[in-house]
Write an enzyme that holds these catalytic residues in place. Structure first.
Site, PDB file in Angstrom:
ATOM      1  N   ARG A  37       0.545  -1.022  -0.215  1.00 39.67           N
ATOM      2  CA  ARG A  37       0.021   0.054  -0.119  1.00 39.67           C
ATOM      3  C   ARG A  37       0.931   1.009  -0.005  1.00 39.67           C
ATOM      4  O   ARG A  37       0.112   2.470  -0.594  1.00 39.67           O
ATOM      5  CB  ARG A  37      -0.929   0.075   1.258  1.00 39.67           C
ATOM      6  CG  ARG A  37      -2.148  -1.354   1.463  1.00 39.67           C
ATOM      7  CD  ARG A  37      -3.005  -1.502   2.217  1.00 39.67           C
ATOM      8  NE  ARG A  37      -1.900  -1.487   3.851  1.00 39.67           N
ATOM      9  CZ  ARG A  37      -1.713  -1.413   5.200  1.00 39.67           C
ATOM     10  NH1 ARG A  37      -3.153  -1.139   5.328  1.00 39.67           N
ATOM     11  NH2 ARG A  37      -1.043  -1.731   5.800  1.00 39.67           N
ATOM     12  N   HIS A  79      -8.653 -11.193   0.659  1.00 34.20           N
ATOM     13  CA  HIS A  79      -8.245 -12.302   0.125  1.00 34.20           C
ATOM     14  C   HIS A  79      -9.181 -11.591  -1.569  1.00 34.20           C
ATOM     15  O   HIS A  79      -8.743 -12.085  -2.579  1.00 34.20           O
ATOM     16  CB  HIS A  79      -8.459 -13.453   0.277  1.00 34.20           C
ATOM     17  CG  HIS A  79      -7.410 -13.860   2.154  1.00 34.20           C
ATOM     18  ND1 HIS A  79      -7.544 -14.645   2.099  1.00 34.20           N
ATOM     19  CD2 HIS A  79      -6.361 -12.870   2.070  1.00 34.20           C
ATOM     20  CE1 HIS A  79      -5.985 -14.678   2.853  1.00 34.20           C
ATOM     21  NE2 HIS A  79      -5.787 -13.788   3.190  1.00 34.20           N
ATOM     22  N   LYS A  97      -4.930 -18.958   3.180  1.00 33.63           N
ATOM     23  CA  LYS A  97      -5.480 -19.296   3.477  1.00 33.63           C
ATOM     24  C   LYS A  97      -6.108 -18.419   4.236  1.00 33.63           C
ATOM     25  O   LYS A  97      -5.832 -17.082   5.020  1.00 33.63           O
ATOM     26  CB  LYS A  97      -5.200 -20.641   4.807  1.00 33.63           C
ATOM     27  CG  LYS A  97      -4.192 -20.666   5.536  1.00 33.63           C
ATOM     28  CD  LYS A  97      -3.813 -19.708   6.520  1.00 33.63           C
ATOM     29  CE  LYS A  97      -5.056 -19.617   7.462  1.00 33.63           C
ATOM     30  NZ  LYS A  97      -4.431 -18.522   8.441  1.00 33.63           N
TER      31      LYS A  97
HETATM   32  N1  LIG Z   1       0.827 -19.735   6.020  1.00 31.17           N
HETATM   33  C1  LIG Z   1       0.957 -19.558   7.560  1.00 31.17           C
HETATM   34  O1  LIG Z   1       1.362 -20.248   8.205  1.00 31.17           O
HETATM   35  C2  LIG Z   1       0.211 -18.210   7.478  1.00 31.17           C
HETATM   36  C3  LIG Z   1       0.480 -17.475   9.412  1.00 31.17           C
HETATM   37  C4  LIG Z   1       0.211 -16.490   9.468  1.00 31.17           C
HETATM   38  C5  LIG Z   1      -0.594 -15.904   8.605  1.00 31.17           C
HETATM   39  N2  LIG Z   1      -1.560 -16.673   7.944  1.00 31.17           N
HETATM   40  C6  LIG Z   1      -2.124 -16.231   6.210  1.00 31.17           C
HETATM   41  O2  LIG Z   1      -1.246 -14.717   6.026  1.00 31.17           O
HETATM   42  C7  LIG Z   1      -2.001 -13.376   6.108  1.00 31.17           C
HETATM   43  C8  LIG Z   1      -1.128 -11.770   6.216  1.00 31.17           C
HETATM   44  O3  LIG Z   1      -0.855 -12.788   7.698  1.00 31.17           O
HETATM   45  P1  LIG Z   1       0.142 -11.874   8.462  1.00 31.17           P
HETATM   46  O4  LIG Z   1       0.719 -12.648   9.699  1.00 31.17           O
HETATM   47  O5  LIG Z   1       1.668 -11.935   7.660  1.00 31.17           O
HETATM   48  O6  LIG Z   1      -0.618 -10.382   8.696  1.00 31.17           O
HETATM   49  P2  LIG Z   1       0.166  -9.299   8.814  1.00 31.17           P
HETATM   50  O7  LIG Z   1       1.918  -9.734   9.158  1.00 31.17           O
HETATM   51  O8  LIG Z   1      -0.439  -8.149   9.658  1.00 31.17           O
HETATM   52  O9  LIG Z   1       0.577  -8.368   6.808  1.00 31.17           O
HETATM   53  C9  LIG Z   1      -0.302  -8.254   6.389  1.00 31.17           C
HETATM   54  C10 LIG Z   1      -0.115  -7.121   4.935  1.00 31.17           C
HETATM   55  O10 LIG Z   1      -1.101  -6.967   3.991  1.00 31.17           O
HETATM   56  C11 LIG Z   1      -1.592  -6.131   4.413  1.00 31.17           C
HETATM   57  N3  LIG Z   1      -2.334  -4.957   4.609  1.00 31.17           N
HETATM   58  C12 LIG Z   1      -3.326  -4.466   3.801  1.00 31.17           C
HETATM   59  N4  LIG Z   1      -4.424  -4.117   4.189  1.00 31.17           N
HETATM   60  C13 LIG Z   1      -4.151  -4.001   6.035  1.00 31.17           C
HETATM   61  C14 LIG Z   1      -4.928  -3.662   6.833  1.00 31.17           C
HETATM   62  N5  LIG Z   1      -6.003  -2.504   7.141  1.00 31.17           N
HETATM   63  N6  LIG Z   1      -4.789  -3.880   7.936  1.00 31.17           N
HETATM   64  C15 LIG Z   1      -3.570  -4.663   7.841  1.00 31.17           C
HETATM   65  N7  LIG Z   1      -2.666  -5.226   6.792  1.00 31.17           N
HETATM   66  C16 LIG Z   1      -3.098  -4.714   5.714  1.00 31.17           C
HETATM   67  C17 LIG Z   1      -0.089  -4.904   5.035  1.00 31.17           C
HETATM   68  O11 LIG Z   1       1.170  -5.090   3.520  1.00 31.17           O
HETATM   69  P3  LIG Z   1       1.945  -3.401   3.098  1.00 31.17           P
HETATM   70  O12 LIG Z   1       0.969  -2.658   4.277  1.00 31.17           O
HETATM   71  O13 LIG Z   1       2.435  -3.401   2.589  1.00 31.17           O
HETATM   72  O14 LIG Z   1       0.015  -3.848   1.610  1.00 31.17           O
HETATM   73  C18 LIG Z   1       0.175  -5.596   5.519  1.00 31.17           C
HETATM   74  O15 LIG Z   1       1.913  -6.117   6.287  1.00 31.17           O
HETATM   75  C19 LIG Z   1      -3.456 -14.162   6.359  1.00 31.17           C
HETATM   76  O16 LIG Z   1      -4.514 -14.484   5.464  1.00 31.17           O
HETATM   77  C20 LIG Z   1      -3.120 -15.573   7.310  1.00 31.17           C
HETATM   78  O17 LIG Z   1      -4.369 -15.756   8.029  1.00 31.17           O
HETATM   79  C21 LIG Z   1      -0.869 -17.505   7.085  1.00 31.17           C
END
Ligand SMILES: NC(=O)c1ccc[n+]([C@@H]2O[C@H](COP(=O)([O-])OP(=O)(O)OC[C@H]3O[C@@H](n4cnc5c(N)ncnc54)[C@H](OP(=O)(O)O)[C@@H]3O)[C@@H](O)[C@H]2O)c1
Length: 325
Positions: A37, A79, A97
């Protein structure tokens, strides 16, 4: 597509970083671009992970003609929109997911991917880990006999924060969609779709689920007991009871590097080490795209949709509805 598969990542969060590292472990993967973003966040992420093209919007990322496949790693509520954005731009998609917030969104994403002939898969990374692939292959080969029951849990303890992804209804938070989906997906993989469901949930002050216990039955006396929580720990284990053995996997949705096959007086410990964990879903995605397939037989779109429908029904029972639904 060139000899290498060129990846673009949407978002710069926690899991985006993990997948960026995983692409380095797959020789034919090239991490070409990231979209955020904000330009500053894209640049910082790009510098950390050595990514040549850094975009200050998700739109700019998907418009890059050299990106083959986009990894969507935003909060749940995005998503659907982010996947459609990438598919409309002609990109294959690996989406974190849960595939979507609800079945209606998932159906639209799946229909769009199929209509455009593009690859789409829910990034259920644990299915591709060597330990789980091994357990599944041994079960499918009949080595342990039929499955009688499954117990699996994914509970973590996180301080309540109404703004955090886990508790925030605007981001489609809640233990079920974030954590519970892993045991649910495992039950679906091993036992198929449940015939009956009974469940209990406790909600956080924000109105999303923070603790839940779920029992599925499948006919023939088979059942699964699953639990999830965002504010109290569990072992994060799975026990599969079969006709001949007990199969136990520890820390299975966090660090599944070994499992045990327990007999009456003997325990076989199988070690399946790996480096990052996400390299296997990256490789699988590339192999399927390379073979001209538009979906995975390991994590099919119909199965992702069925899991989404089960989660919709559970949330309806608990009275968990997101503000945008
Ligand atoms: N596979 C796994 O083991 C695993 C583990 C944890 C999470 N996940 C999944 O991965 C996804 C992201 O999780 P995460 O732990 O990486 O989350 P995170 O650290 O909060 O990152 C989410 C990213 O999404 C973007 N974003 C866009 N709109 C946002 C908003 N309104 N609020 C917060 N962030 C926003 C931001 O990137 P920008 O600012 O760069 O746009 C942010 O850095 C989720 O769907 C979660 O279920 C998977």
């Amino acid at each position: 597509m060139g000899t290498k598969t060129r990846w673009g990542i949407i978002s710069t969060g926690n899991i985006a970083g993990k997948l960026a590292e995983a692409t380095r472990l797959v020789p034919d993967a090239e991490l070409l671009a990231v979209g955020s973003r904000t330009q500053s966040s894209a640049d910082a992420f790009g510098e950390t992970h050595g990514i040549p093209r850094c975009y200050g919007s998700y739109e700019d990322l998907v418009e890059d003609p050299d990106v083959d496949v986009v990894y969507v790693a935003t909060p749940h509520n995005l998503h659907h929109a982010n996947t459609l954005l990438a598919l409309e731009a002609g990109k294959h998609v690996l989406c974190e997911k849960p595939l979507a917030v609800n079945a209606r969104e998932a159906e639209e994403m799946i229909a769009t991917a199929r209509e455009k002939g593009l690859f789409l898969m829910e990034a259920m990374w644990t299915r591709f880990l060597p330990s789980w692939a091994d357990i599944k292959a041994r079960l499918d080969a009949g080595e342990f006999g039929a499955i009688r029951s499954l117990q699996a849990d994914f509970c973590i303890e996180r301080a309540y924060d109404p703004k955090h992804r886990l508790f925030n209804p605007d981001l489609a938070g809640g233990a079920l969609l974030d954590l519970g989906i892993y045991p649910l997906s495992l039950a679906s993989w091993l036992l198929g779709q449940p015939k009956t469901t009974s469940s209990w949930a406790e909600l956080a002050p924000t109105g999303v689920d923070r603790r839940a216990a779920i029992t599925f039955t499948y006919g023939g006396g088979r059942f699964a007991q699953l639990s999830t929580a965002s504010d109290v720990w569990s072992m994060v284990d799975a026990t599969i009871v079969t006709e001949k053995k007990l199969v136990r996997a520890h820390r299975l949705f966090i660090d599944a590097r070994s499992y045990e096959v327990v007999d009456f007086d003997r325990t076989e410990i199988v070690r399946k080490p790996y480096e990052n964990g996400f390299e296997f879903e990256v490789r699988h995605t590339m192999e399927r795209i390379g073979a001209g397939q538009t979906e995975s037989e390991v994590m099919s779109l119909d199965e992702s949709l069925a899991i989404m429908q089960t989660m919709d029904a559970l949330r309806a029972e608990w009275g968990v509805k997101y503000p945008f639904e």
